[in-house]
Design a protein around this motif. Structure first.
Motif, PDB file in Angstrom:
ATOM      1  N   LEU A 168     -37.183 -22.745   0.101  1.00 16.12           N
ATOM      2  CA  LEU A 168     -36.531 -22.270  -1.228  1.00 16.12           C
ATOM      3  C   LEU A 168     -35.754 -23.697  -1.599  1.00 16.12           C
ATOM      4  CD1 LEU A 168     -35.900 -20.758  -3.755  1.00 16.12           C
ATOM      5  CD2 LEU A 168     -34.003 -19.821  -2.581  1.00 16.12           C
ATOM      6  N   LEU A 169     -36.338 -24.421  -2.596  1.00 14.98           N
ATOM      7  CA  LEU A 169     -35.851 -25.619  -3.080  1.00 14.98           C
ATOM      8  C   LEU A 169     -34.506 -25.243  -4.023  1.00 14.98           C
ATOM      9  CD1 LEU A 169     -38.989 -27.702  -3.997  1.00 14.98           C
ATOM     10  CD2 LEU A 169     -37.757 -27.621  -1.916  1.00 14.98           C
ATOM     11  N   THR A 170     -33.422 -25.958  -3.581  1.00 14.88           N
ATOM     12  CA  THR A 170     -32.098 -25.489  -4.286  1.00 14.88           C
ATOM     13  C   THR A 170     -31.665 -26.743  -5.380  1.00 14.88           C
ATOM     14  OG1 THR A 170     -30.748 -25.952  -2.243  1.00 14.88           O
ATOM     15  CG2 THR A 170     -31.747 -23.638  -2.761  1.00 14.88           C
ATOM     16  N   ARG A 171     -31.671 -27.745  -4.701  1.00 14.44           N
ATOM     17  CA  ARG A 171     -31.153 -28.781  -5.442  1.00 14.44           C
ATOM     18  C   ARG A 171     -31.972 -30.347  -5.141  1.00 14.44           C
ATOM     19  NH1 ARG A 171     -26.072 -32.033  -4.684  1.00 14.44           N
ATOM     20  NH2 ARG A 171     -25.701 -31.023  -2.515  1.00 14.44           N
ATOM     21  N   ARG A 172     -32.244 -30.928  -6.414  1.00 12.65           N
ATOM     22  CA  ARG A 172     -32.980 -32.369  -6.228  1.00 12.65           C
ATOM     23  C   ARG A 172     -31.946 -33.368  -6.007  1.00 12.65           C
ATOM     24  NH1 ARG A 172     -34.059 -36.146 -10.079  1.00 12.65           N
ATOM     25  NH2 ARG A 172     -36.029 -37.289  -9.840  1.00 12.65           N
ATOM     26  N   LEU A 173     -32.294 -34.036  -4.866  1.00  8.29           N
ATOM     27  CA  LEU A 173     -31.256 -35.014  -4.512  1.00  8.29           C
ATOM     28  C   LEU A 173     -31.926 -36.459  -5.084  1.00  8.29           C
ATOM     29  CD1 LEU A 173     -30.140 -33.965  -1.032  1.00  8.29           C
ATOM     30  CD2 LEU A 173     -29.241 -33.632  -3.304  1.00  8.29           C
ATOM     31  N   LEU A 231     -41.756 -22.581  -1.987  1.00  9.08           N
ATOM     32  CA  LEU A 231     -43.228 -23.099  -1.373  1.00  9.08           C
ATOM     33  C   LEU A 231     -43.222 -22.107   0.002  1.00  9.08           C
ATOM     34  CD1 LEU A 231     -42.248 -26.846  -1.985  1.00  9.08           C
ATOM     35  CD2 LEU A 231     -43.972 -25.372  -3.165  1.00  9.08           C
ATOM     36  N   ARG A 232     -44.498 -22.002   0.269  1.00  6.54           N
ATOM     37  CA  ARG A 232     -44.806 -21.378   1.700  1.00  6.54           C
ATOM     38  C   ARG A 232     -45.786 -22.472   2.266  1.00  6.54           C
ATOM     39  NH1 ARG A 232     -43.846 -16.033   1.461  1.00  6.54           N
ATOM     40  NH2 ARG A 232     -43.686 -15.095  -0.792  1.00  6.54           N
TER      41      ARG A 232
END
Length: 335
Positions: A80-85, A67-68
């Protein structure tokens, strides 16, 4: 062993910036256990498969997790999304990370915004969004490309044709070379085609930062092997069929769920299996893979599968012959 043992000089012009079309027309280096090499094309892979063998592919799909946005100060920032909590809370990396302090707010299009609620070592951040994020990704997000690819690449060119399960930040690139026609021909030959899932995480972009490779670790990644897939692999092995892994992600998935006698179990969860020379493979007989970054955990893994001297010699020969390297490059079959 030292990380320098896995280093080599790679000319920048050999880092592939665009895919080959058709996909299965990339080059294929075949490397035998004694180090002998053959130079073919990927569509020749079928000649190295026999009826009763099993070809195992990773069906993960890359999501547009980049996402920018802009800070309230007007400064641009990339997330940079790396893991959904949870629905609204994500683990993420930021570029530049120094701009995301505790409490920093980032604004995106369509009214989406987030706030940094936790700062972690290594550039990691925990972000809380004002809305559930997944529904915005297809419109606002971009598929994250590796930092060594400098040209724009169409999303479909960076997905495998069998990508089905959303969850990766990077493609399992050994699978990119397959076409529908090639898979149909392989299946018609009597080779069983099966799928597992490993969602490639941000660790794939992170270098090995230790001198002694045994001290390295990989970040946990989500995997799944269904009961049916496990049973079919076990039946094939009992009949003498060879298990051909397409990519290091498939190797790590199957080796993570294999018993000492090579029997595969169904499993859904995480793996942090790190494979380096000295590892005893339990289930994988052949490996289809790309040419990897020097000094990376991936070149270390293939050096565990086929000894380091043979792999480094093959890489030097690939450089001499102008093979294309990394995610969009050519392929290697470790037979």
């Amino acid at each position: 062993m030292r990380i320098e043992d896995f280093d080599l000089e790679l000319p920048q012009e050999l880092i592939a910036q665009e895919p080959v079309h058709p996909r299965d027309h990339c080059r294929l280096m075949v490397v035998y256990p004694d180090g002998k090499m053959e130079h073919r094309y990927f569509y020749n892979l079928i000649e190295y498969l026999s009826p009763g063998d099993v070809l195992v592919l990773n069906n993960t799909r890359v999501r547009p997790y980049r996402l920018r946005g802009v800070k309230t100060t007007g400064a641009n920032i990339e997330i940079l999304l790396t893991r959904r909590l949870s629905d609204r809370v994500w683990e993420a990396l930021a570029n530049p990370s120094r701009r995301l302090h505790l409490g920093t707010e980032v604004l995106f299009d369509k009214g989406l915004k987030c706030k940094t609620i936790q700062v972690r070592e290594g550039g990691w951040r925990i972000l809380e969004f004002n809305e559930e994020v997944e529904s915005y990704l297809d419109e606002l997000g971009e598929v994250p490309l590796p930092p060594y690819i400098h040209r724009k690449v169409k999303e479909e060119d960076y997905q495998t044709i069998f990508a089905r399960v959303n969850g990766s930040v990077a493609a399992p690139t050994a699978g990119i070379h397959f076409t529908d026609e090639l898979l149909e021909r392989i299946e018609a030959k009597g080779v069983e085609i099966l799928y597992v899932t490993l969602h490639v995480g941000p660790g794939t972009f992170l270098p090995v930062r230790v001198e002694e490779i045994e001290k390295h670790y990989v970040l946990p990644e989500e995997i799944e092997v269904t009961e049916e897939t496990a049973e079919r692999i076990n039946r094939a092995r009992s009949r003498g069929g060879k298990i051909v892994a397409v990519g290091t992600t498939v190797v790590r998935t199957l080796e993570s769920v294999a018993e000492e006698d090579g029997r595969v179990k169904s499993y859904k969860g995480k793996t942090d299996l790190y494979i380096y020379p000295g590892y005893k493979f339990k289930v994988i007989d052949r490996l289809v893979t790309n040419f990897h970054l020097p000094k990376s955990s991936l070149i270390i893994l293939v050096s565990a599968f086929r000894n380091r001297e043979i792999i480094m010699n093959a890489y030097r020969e690939a450089i001499r012959l102008g093979y294309r390297f990394y995610s969009l490059g050519d392929a290697m079959l470790l037979y």
